[in-house]
Write a protein that holds these residues in place. Sequence first.
Motif, PDB file in Angstrom:
ATOM      1  N   TYR A 412      14.206  26.185  36.325  1.00 20.40           N
ATOM      2  CA  TYR A 412      13.862  25.427  35.330  1.00 20.40           C
ATOM      3  C   TYR A 412      12.599  24.348  35.548  1.00 20.40           C
ATOM      4  O   TYR A 412      11.630  24.046  34.825  1.00 20.40           O
ATOM      5  CB  TYR A 412      14.283  25.030  33.906  1.00 20.40           C
ATOM      6  CG  TYR A 412      13.398  25.263  32.741  1.00 20.40           C
ATOM      7  CD1 TYR A 412      13.236  26.411  31.770  1.00 20.40           C
ATOM      8  CD2 TYR A 412      13.666  22.947  32.278  1.00 20.40           C
ATOM      9  CE1 TYR A 412      12.597  25.862  31.289  1.00 20.40           C
ATOM     10  CE2 TYR A 412      12.296  23.105  30.825  1.00 20.40           C
ATOM     11  CZ  TYR A 412      11.722  24.487  29.889  1.00 20.40           C
ATOM     12  OH  TYR A 412      12.041  24.547  29.531  1.00 20.40           O
ATOM     13  N   LYS A 416       8.473  24.694  34.843  1.00 21.21           N
ATOM     14  CA  LYS A 416       8.232  24.592  33.326  1.00 21.21           C
ATOM     15  C   LYS A 416       6.815  23.798  33.768  1.00 21.21           C
ATOM     16  O   LYS A 416       6.455  23.413  33.404  1.00 21.21           O
ATOM     17  CB  LYS A 416       9.238  23.910  32.899  1.00 21.21           C
ATOM     18  CG  LYS A 416       9.273  21.821  33.663  1.00 21.21           C
ATOM     19  CD  LYS A 416      10.070  20.861  32.930  1.00 21.21           C
ATOM     20  CE  LYS A 416      10.485  20.016  33.545  1.00 21.21           C
ATOM     21  NZ  LYS A 416      11.052  19.294  32.116  1.00 21.21           N
ATOM     22  N   ASP A 436      14.515  19.159  27.811  1.00 21.61           N
ATOM     23  CA  ASP A 436      13.933  19.758  27.664  1.00 21.61           C
ATOM     24  C   ASP A 436      13.957  20.433  29.306  1.00 21.61           C
ATOM     25  O   ASP A 436      13.670  20.197  30.525  1.00 21.61           O
ATOM     26  CB  ASP A 436      11.706  19.578  28.483  1.00 21.61           C
ATOM     27  CG  ASP A 436      11.515  20.583  28.512  1.00 21.61           C
ATOM     28  OD1 ASP A 436      11.737  21.682  28.622  1.00 21.61           O
ATOM     29  OD2 ASP A 436       9.981  20.593  28.761  1.00 21.61           O
ATOM     30  N   THR A 437      15.152  21.132  29.432  1.00 19.06           N
ATOM     31  CA  THR A 437      15.835  21.474  31.120  1.00 19.06           C
ATOM     32  C   THR A 437      16.301  23.358  30.616  1.00 19.06           C
ATOM     33  O   THR A 437      16.471  23.431  30.054  1.00 19.06           O
ATOM     34  CB  THR A 437      16.931  20.847  31.010  1.00 19.06           C
ATOM     35  OG1 THR A 437      18.037  20.537  30.059  1.00 19.06           O
ATOM     36  CG2 THR A 437      16.659  19.114  31.088  1.00 19.06           C
ATOM     37  N   HIS A 497       5.370  28.968  33.384  1.00 19.73           N
ATOM     38  CA  HIS A 497       5.651  27.481  32.696  1.00 19.73           C
ATOM     39  C   HIS A 497       5.087  28.107  31.098  1.00 19.73           C
ATOM     40  O   HIS A 497       5.692  27.963  30.528  1.00 19.73           O
ATOM     41  CB  HIS A 497       4.801  26.374  33.176  1.00 19.73           C
ATOM     42  CG  HIS A 497       3.513  26.336  32.779  1.00 19.73           C
ATOM     43  ND1 HIS A 497       2.534  26.966  33.488  1.00 19.73           N
ATOM     44  CD2 HIS A 497       2.754  25.564  31.558  1.00 19.73           C
ATOM     45  CE1 HIS A 497       0.963  26.191  33.239  1.00 19.73           C
ATOM     46  NE2 HIS A 497       1.429  25.838  31.854  1.00 19.73           N
ATOM     47  N   ALA A 500       8.784  28.968  29.927  1.00 22.08           N
ATOM     48  CA  ALA A 500       9.388  28.475  30.224  1.00 22.08           C
ATOM     49  C   ALA A 500       8.948  27.054  28.248  1.00 22.08           C
ATOM     50  O   ALA A 500       9.909  26.932  27.323  1.00 22.08           O
ATOM     51  CB  ALA A 500       9.489  27.626  30.872  1.00 22.08           C
ATOM     52  N   ASN A 501       7.669  27.115  28.568  1.00 17.66           N
ATOM     53  CA  ASN A 501       7.502  26.444  27.552  1.00 17.66           C
ATOM     54  C   ASN A 501       8.106  26.884  25.621  1.00 17.66           C
ATOM     55  O   ASN A 501       8.291  26.283  24.739  1.00 17.66           O
ATOM     56  CB  ASN A 501       5.638  26.443  27.496  1.00 17.66           C
ATOM     57  CG  ASN A 501       5.389  24.891  27.231  1.00 17.66           C
ATOM     58  OD1 ASN A 501       4.924  24.573  25.997  1.00 17.66           O
ATOM     59  ND2 ASN A 501       5.961  24.238  28.792  1.00 17.66           N
ATOM     60  N   TYR A 504      11.816  27.421  25.293  1.00 18.02           N
ATOM     61  CA  TYR A 504      11.859  25.422  24.779  1.00 18.02           C
ATOM     62  C   TYR A 504      11.509  25.332  23.295  1.00 18.02           C
ATOM     63  O   TYR A 504      12.948  24.873  22.470  1.00 18.02           O
ATOM     64  CB  TYR A 504      11.079  24.804  25.361  1.00 18.02           C
ATOM     65  CG  TYR A 504      11.227  23.368  24.824  1.00 18.02           C
ATOM     66  CD1 TYR A 504      13.136  22.597  25.170  1.00 18.02           C
ATOM     67  CD2 TYR A 504      10.889  22.562  24.214  1.00 18.02           C
ATOM     68  CE1 TYR A 504      12.852  21.454  24.993  1.00 18.02           C
ATOM     69  CE2 TYR A 504      11.311  21.016  24.288  1.00 18.02           C
ATOM     70  CZ  TYR A 504      12.637  20.781  23.843  1.00 18.02           C
ATOM     71  OH  TYR A 504      12.496  19.142  24.021  1.00 18.02           O
TER      72      TYR A 504
END
Length: 557
Positions: A412, A416, A436-437, A497, A500-501, A504
């Motif tokens: 991550y 990210k 944010d991990t 990413h 990932a965003n 999250y």
Amino acid sequence: MEIYRQAIAEAVKQLIPVDEITLEVPPDPKLGDLALPCFPFAAILRKNPAAIAADLKDKIGGLDFVDRIDVVGAYLNFFLDRETVIRDTIEAIRSKGGAYGSSGRGRGKKALIEHTSINPNASPHVGRARNALIGDSIVRLMRFEGYDVCVHYFVNDIGKQIAMLVLGAEGRDDVTFGDLLDIYVDVNNRIKDDPRLEAEVFELLHRLERGDKDALERFRRVVDICIEGQTRIFSELGIYYDVFKHESDYVASGATDEILQRLEATGRLERDVEGRFVLNLDGYNLPSRAPYVVLTRADGTSLYPLRDIAYTIDKVKTESEVNIVVLGEDQKLYHQQVSAALDILGYKAPVSVHYSFVLLPDGKMSTRQGTVVLLEDFMREAVAKATEEMAKRHGEADPDTAKAVAYGAVKYAILKVANERNVTFDWSSALSFEGDTGPYLQYCHARINSIMRRAGGELPSSADFSRLTEDIEYELVKELAGFPTAVSKAVDEFSPHVVANSIYRVAKAFSTFYNQCPVLNAEDPEVRDARLLLSTAVKQVLANGMALLGIDPVESM
RNA sequence: GCGCCCGUAGCUCAGUGGAUUAGAGCAACGGACUUCUAAUCCGUAGGUCGCAGGUUCGAGUCCUGCCGGGCGCGCCA
């Protein structure tokens, strides 16, 4: 959310003659779920935008999923019917399960992706690892979309650097992966004040190029150690390859010679003053001083571009609908040169995905200054930290979970960041398990699992979603509904990413919901059932998104 | 020198084919665990979106120039 956008866009098109309609998300949920700016219509209708908006509000119709429309200035703000959106979204996630978010665009199609392809001379550092991580995530994205994906690793088992390693490892049959870097550095130093050693290196290379069995075997032995070492590390991270292609094979099979002949026939192959074969790329407008790419040494041995051209032609001949290669930003011009060479020979070059390098807080990674961060070390530190964190909480740590959490953090931290940006690697934030991990996502997933476990038995088959009346519940659902859009964008732009965003945001919204809305202890059974189904949907989306990043969704941590 | 990429809060990063009030995380400060895992949540503070022009009714987003960082520009791969 896409279906609502489209439906509104269609309804607007019934009233105003425009081709494209943009629907936005208002800056504040209080303003609505979707917004239509009416500025663009002003020129067409020659009225002021605010008046158009007001007019549109009265005329637009047939949108049964819209609860209310507000006119704010030139904006038409749509409030969707919450219950409809919640039901549609949760039902969609339930029915599609692990495929929720996939557009299915790749069904029945083939894709070929080459990534990693590291120089097999040492353990990969985190900069190199970025290639494998991005590449692997793209593989996962393509498979998710339905593509039949074949993953390639192009093994550099020929060339000066490898010849140096072979020479340095001579007489030692106990050479391990870990020794290679030292051997390389050692030979590199010795070569500086010993021209005979360099001559020996080239002599070895020459023999290989001539197809000398013994040389070939010696090269293979060293290269196999490298590949074994590298793939062991990557497989630990769940990254696998379907096909390994060796550069030397393209020399041995005569493919490189054939390429030279075919290029000769185009009249673009030239021999420079030193006797090297160079390809004239004039007309391709490449940003280099001279429009040439050098294909061989003066002694006739092949250079990397020639071997790569042979390999790349091999790849495009497989007729995959999508052909991708992941390369560092240092390879941009180089890839254009290879593309031009392929064009000259009548082939369409693969699409390249470029990423920027990983930097350290005080500058670049430098092998000589010993400032490289090895992927192995990063992984080991992360596992140690995860083990420690788990022991702190539970007294002991399940090794598999510790690894999953650690590697989730590793992946991550790198995935990210947008491909084209430099990643700044610093130990403290790379090893952070908060905010944010990766572990934050896993933690969220584990908490939902805990609810499920405690709920026991079967999940309700249905629920009254009108009972989900909290704002955060609706916000959470909207994040879930946005996941498929994020996946599509990630695929379009080869940008992990974006995924990932998206997840999250889902995890963040869920955490708020979790702290604010009791599930098992909800005020009544109907609310409980609805929240249970919502939580299950969140778990599914988190799992789907994490899978696309190669992060294991743990059940407890 | 030329070309490509990046420049958003102290630090690390998001910001959806220009549009309603620029967002997170970390760090700082203040709160919330006898209640579904506090690796969490809530709040406060923190930004002339590198600088200067331009296009537009409207620019973090598009154009030009400059500055700073990354990468590249024939015999490494």
